[in-house]
Enzyme design. Sequence first.
Site, PDB file in Angstrom:
ATOM      1  N   LEU A   1      -0.308   6.887  -9.961  1.00  0.00           N
ATOM      2  CA  LEU A   1       0.449   8.117  -9.728  1.00  0.00           C
ATOM      3  C   LEU A   1      -0.524   9.054  -9.042  1.00  0.00           C
ATOM      4  O   LEU A   1      -1.613   9.313  -9.569  1.00  0.00           O
ATOM      5  CB  LEU A   1       0.959   8.718 -11.037  1.00  0.00           C
ATOM      6  N   GLU A   2      -0.164   9.537  -7.878  1.00  0.00           N
ATOM      7  CA  GLU A   2      -1.108  10.328  -7.112  1.00  0.00           C
ATOM      8  C   GLU A   2      -0.485  11.652  -6.706  1.00  0.00           C
ATOM      9  O   GLU A   2       0.670  11.695  -6.265  1.00  0.00           O
ATOM     10  CB  GLU A   2      -1.524   9.526  -5.860  1.00  0.00           C
TER      11      GLU A   2
ATOM     12  N   HIS B   1       3.487   4.629  -7.603  1.00  0.00           N
ATOM     13  CA  HIS B   1       3.534   3.222  -7.193  1.00  0.00           C
ATOM     14  C   HIS B   1       3.550   2.344  -8.432  1.00  0.00           C
ATOM     15  O   HIS B   1       2.568   2.292  -9.170  1.00  0.00           O
ATOM     16  CB  HIS B   1       2.293   2.901  -6.337  1.00  0.00           C
TER      17      HIS B   1
ATOM     18  N   GLY C   1      -2.099   3.846   0.349  1.00  0.00           N
ATOM     19  CA  GLY C   1      -3.435   3.500   0.832  1.00  0.00           C
ATOM     20  C   GLY C   1      -4.327   3.203  -0.349  1.00  0.00           C
ATOM     21  O   GLY C   1      -3.967   2.461  -1.258  1.00  0.00           O
TER      22      GLY C   1
ATOM     23  N   MET D   1      -7.210   5.146  -3.278  1.00  0.00           N
ATOM     24  CA  MET D   1      -7.347   6.454  -3.926  1.00  0.00           C
ATOM     25  C   MET D   1      -8.352   7.367  -3.214  1.00  0.00           C
ATOM     26  O   MET D   1      -8.426   8.544  -3.521  1.00  0.00           O
ATOM     27  CB  MET D   1      -7.704   6.300  -5.392  1.00  0.00           C
TER      28      MET D   1
ATOM     29  N   HIS E   1       3.687  -2.396   4.008  1.00  0.00           N
ATOM     30  CA  HIS E   1       3.812  -1.714   2.712  1.00  0.00           C
ATOM     31  C   HIS E   1       2.513  -1.075   2.220  1.00  0.00           C
ATOM     32  O   HIS E   1       2.526  -0.283   1.298  1.00  0.00           O
ATOM     33  CB  HIS E   1       4.375  -2.659   1.651  1.00  0.00           C
TER      34      HIS E   1
END
Lengths: 476, 145
Positions: free
Chosen positions: A205-206, A234, A374, A376, A399
Amino acid sequence: MDPDRFTQLDATTWQIPQQGNMRVPGILYADRQLISDMDAKVWEQLTNVAALPGIVQAAYAMPDAHWGYGFPIGGVAAFDPDQGGVVSAGGVGFDISCGVRTLTTGLSVDELQPHRETLADFLLYRIPAGVGSTGRIRLKDAEMTAMLEGGADWAVRQGYGRREDLERIEEHGRMAGAVPEAVSERARKRQRDEMGTLGSGNHYLEVQAVSEIHDPEAATAFGLQPDAVVVSIHCGSRGLGHQIGTEFLREMALSAQQYHISLPDRELACAPLNSPLGERYLGAMRAGINCALANRQILTHLTREVFAHVLPEADLQLIYDVSHNTCKEETHTVGGEKRRLFVHRKGATRALGPGHPDLPEAFLDSGQPVLIGGSMGTASYVLAGMATSEGKSFASACHGAGRAMSRHQATKRWRGEDLIDELAGRGIIIRSHSYRGVAEEAPGAYKDVSAVVEAAEQAGLARKVARLRPLVCIKG
Amino acid sequence: MSDSGTVDAGWEHFQHGADIGIRGVGATPAEAFARAGMALTAVITRPETVQPRQSLTLACQAPDLDFLFLDWINALVYAMATEGLLFARYEVAIDNGRLQATAWGEPVDRARHQPAVEVKGATLTTLEVRQLADGRWLAQCVVDV
């Protein structure tokens, strides 16, 4: 992999001409450098997929392709049920409907800045992440069945999220044709503690900032402005999806002979679409898709709760939710004729071009948001499906970045604690329950996502809309 | 292409793109299976951090040794996922396509085990159980993480 093993059709289109037992050609979309960095297994696997019964037009690989299980990761293949076409558990993968969703927050980077540490702490506390984490939601058997039928729509009915979220999810948040009865007791049991959990590995989770806008018009349609803060999640169908994949991979591998399918490689385990096993898998796999959609919906709800507590002025609105491990029944034009096909996307994203009838009204001019994860430490991208993607790849695109080195190599090169410090120095906060997990996911272990999206754009699959840079990452 | 583990321990990892190959070698298929189980644990955590505090019995059956190995690894993956356990030691017996095993381990302790990644399932990729030229047995496959 040697690019000269392919016939180059243009700068980003490389063909394996039909040969041997191939029924169609293989097509890889990538530039010369990306191909040089790819595993040679991609060539072999693309060739093998092209030999499967009922395959239509070509076996495709996206610019982020790498060695998968039977199908390459980054593989797209469509099958016609009326021509003996097959469905493959390996062609979907273990993490059924693993995918990404991105939400706008209405906040700017400056508004977030003083609260970043607090937000990171609360997110880590609230979002079950990593090995050994459990969700707080326990579903009774009938509730599990309703979840498997209803997907994100079920989750919204349970109070997780908003009704308007559903329009911004593929299939409007609910995959039709799910057959919960085709999901085994073992798969249900494996999901018991895992509803609303992020998982591990490359799942995250970003909190991200919009760092570049490439297509202002589409960015506006997606709600993205420079320096805006967004959240990306994601993850996939958790234990339930993994168990469905495990069980059907075995059953298909052992049944291939019964269906007189000659497999160039047993990893391509598959069953005719028009067979009891094929139909049972489709029903279970669609239930797995719904599990993933419900899971991301619950995580969205938990994220909104955290923001409401830390930054109450934020308003998290879903841009879109994409899945990249699926087999879906779709209508495509092949040789001027509309045909009903079953499109496998293994590590590939659907990328509908402008005007497609399945798009929400807001994206009719821009095309479908295609969300590319991408690493982190680097960047993620928001792309938009191009009109040409339909003819190029059954409306599909890449993806993610893909790994450049193994997990073990990464742990030899980096220590999790050092990476966290180094990224903090660059303004990126990492929160994780496992230092080793962080080391395995080191940004340097991933390929350059920018090269992948450039190739996707040049190939006419999906064009760049915005680049996102990480601010806070909760690692699974 | 040994990546980690030692031949002395009878297990090792090998590289597969984004995922990991697990391999066990032993005097018998059963010993190779047990050692591959250690390789599986090592995907997740350092095996020496796991204490054999509790045990679990497992059984599977398959038409050949390859699929029996697939089923064995998947049985461990399932037990770890549903019981929240990590395993430190295995005893495996194979008789006529049937596997009986005991696995000793303990519940995941995130601070102590620092578990890096969960295993989703065993794949058919490089799946192989065979006797080596020196008479020992090898059992291997790639696991999806």
